[in-house]
Design a protein around this motif. Structure first.
Motif, PDB file in Angstrom:
ATOM      1  N   HIS A  39      -4.225  10.156  -1.700  1.00 52.88           N
ATOM      2  CA  HIS A  39      -4.661   9.882  -3.065  1.00 52.88           C
ATOM      3  C   HIS A  39      -5.772   8.845  -3.109  1.00 52.88           C
ATOM      4  O   HIS A  39      -6.762   9.005  -3.804  1.00 52.88           O
ATOM      5  CB  HIS A  39      -3.489   9.400  -3.917  1.00 52.88           C
ATOM      6  N   CYS A  40      -5.605   7.754  -2.377  1.00 56.60           N
ATOM      7  CA  CYS A  40      -6.573   6.660  -2.486  1.00 56.60           C
ATOM      8  C   CYS A  40      -7.204   6.294  -1.140  1.00 56.60           C
ATOM      9  O   CYS A  40      -8.135   5.513  -1.094  1.00 56.60           O
ATOM     10  CB  CYS A  40      -5.914   5.415  -3.100  1.00 56.60           C
ATOM     11  N   CYS A  67      -3.293   7.384   2.897  1.00 57.18           N
ATOM     12  CA  CYS A  67      -2.878   7.973   1.632  1.00 57.18           C
ATOM     13  C   CYS A  67      -3.872   9.054   1.197  1.00 57.18           C
ATOM     14  O   CYS A  67      -5.071   8.797   1.131  1.00 57.18           O
ATOM     15  CB  CYS A  67      -2.802   6.872   0.578  1.00 57.18           C
ATOM     16  N   CYS A  78       2.828   4.478  -1.503  1.00 58.31           N
ATOM     17  CA  CYS A  78       1.567   3.966  -0.985  1.00 58.31           C
ATOM     18  C   CYS A  78       1.382   2.537  -1.486  1.00 58.31           C
ATOM     19  O   CYS A  78       1.594   2.260  -2.659  1.00 58.31           O
ATOM     20  CB  CYS A  78       0.422   4.849  -1.471  1.00 58.31           C
ATOM     21  N   GLY A 106      -1.400   1.119  -1.687  1.00 58.75           N
ATOM     22  CA  GLY A 106      -2.680   1.040  -2.369  1.00 58.75           C
ATOM     23  C   GLY A 106      -2.594   1.497  -3.809  1.00 58.75           C
ATOM     24  O   GLY A 106      -2.994   0.788  -4.724  1.00 58.75           O
ATOM     25  N   CYS A 107      -2.034   2.694  -4.040  1.00 64.69           N
ATOM     26  CA  CYS A 107      -2.024   3.253  -5.391  1.00 64.69           C
ATOM     27  C   CYS A 107      -0.619   3.436  -5.943  1.00 64.69           C
ATOM     28  O   CYS A 107      -0.461   3.745  -7.113  1.00 64.69           O
ATOM     29  CB  CYS A 107      -2.784   4.584  -5.417  1.00 64.69           C
TER      30      CYS A 107
END
Ligand code: ZN
Length: 112
Positions: A35-36, A33, A19, A21-22
């Motif tokens: 997760h984030c 994602c 990802c 982002g994270c």
């Protein structure tokens, strides 16, 4: 004293990407994602401003970056006038433009 926390990136299994982002592994087909919540780049049409910049720099005089960006008519005009070297000049400024704009702006313009 040994640390139990493993900070190394986990090896990716097949079909997984990191990802942006994270940094956690997510499936390449995931649109965002889990997760984030960042929208995965692979879910877009995937044109990159870096590829566009490199094409504009090396092959810009032939309009190759315009073909890459899905503008074949504009690319053809570059190609027709490549002998004047004017397209090469324009492409050089576009190369700088691609470098300075944010990826978000690039996506808005070329990855809709
Ligand atoms: Zn994420």
């Amino acid at each position: 004293m040994t640390q139990n926390v493993d900070t190394r990136p986990q090896p990716l299994s097949a079909g997984m990407i990191y990802c942006h982002g994270c940094g956690k592994p997510i499936h390449e087909s995931a649109r965002s994602c889990p997760h984030c919540g960042a929208v995965a780049r692979s879910a877009r049409s995937g044109r990159s401003k870096w590829s566009a910049a490199i094409l504009a720099f090396f092959l810009g005089g032939f309009g190759v970056h315009r073909f890459y960006l899905g503008q074949p008519i504009v690319g053809l005009i570059y190609l027709l006038f490549c002998w004047t070297l004017v397209p090469a000049l324009i492409a050089f400024f576009e190369f700088i433009y691609f470098l300075v704009i944010s990826e978000e702006k690039f996506d808005q313009q070329y990855n809709r």
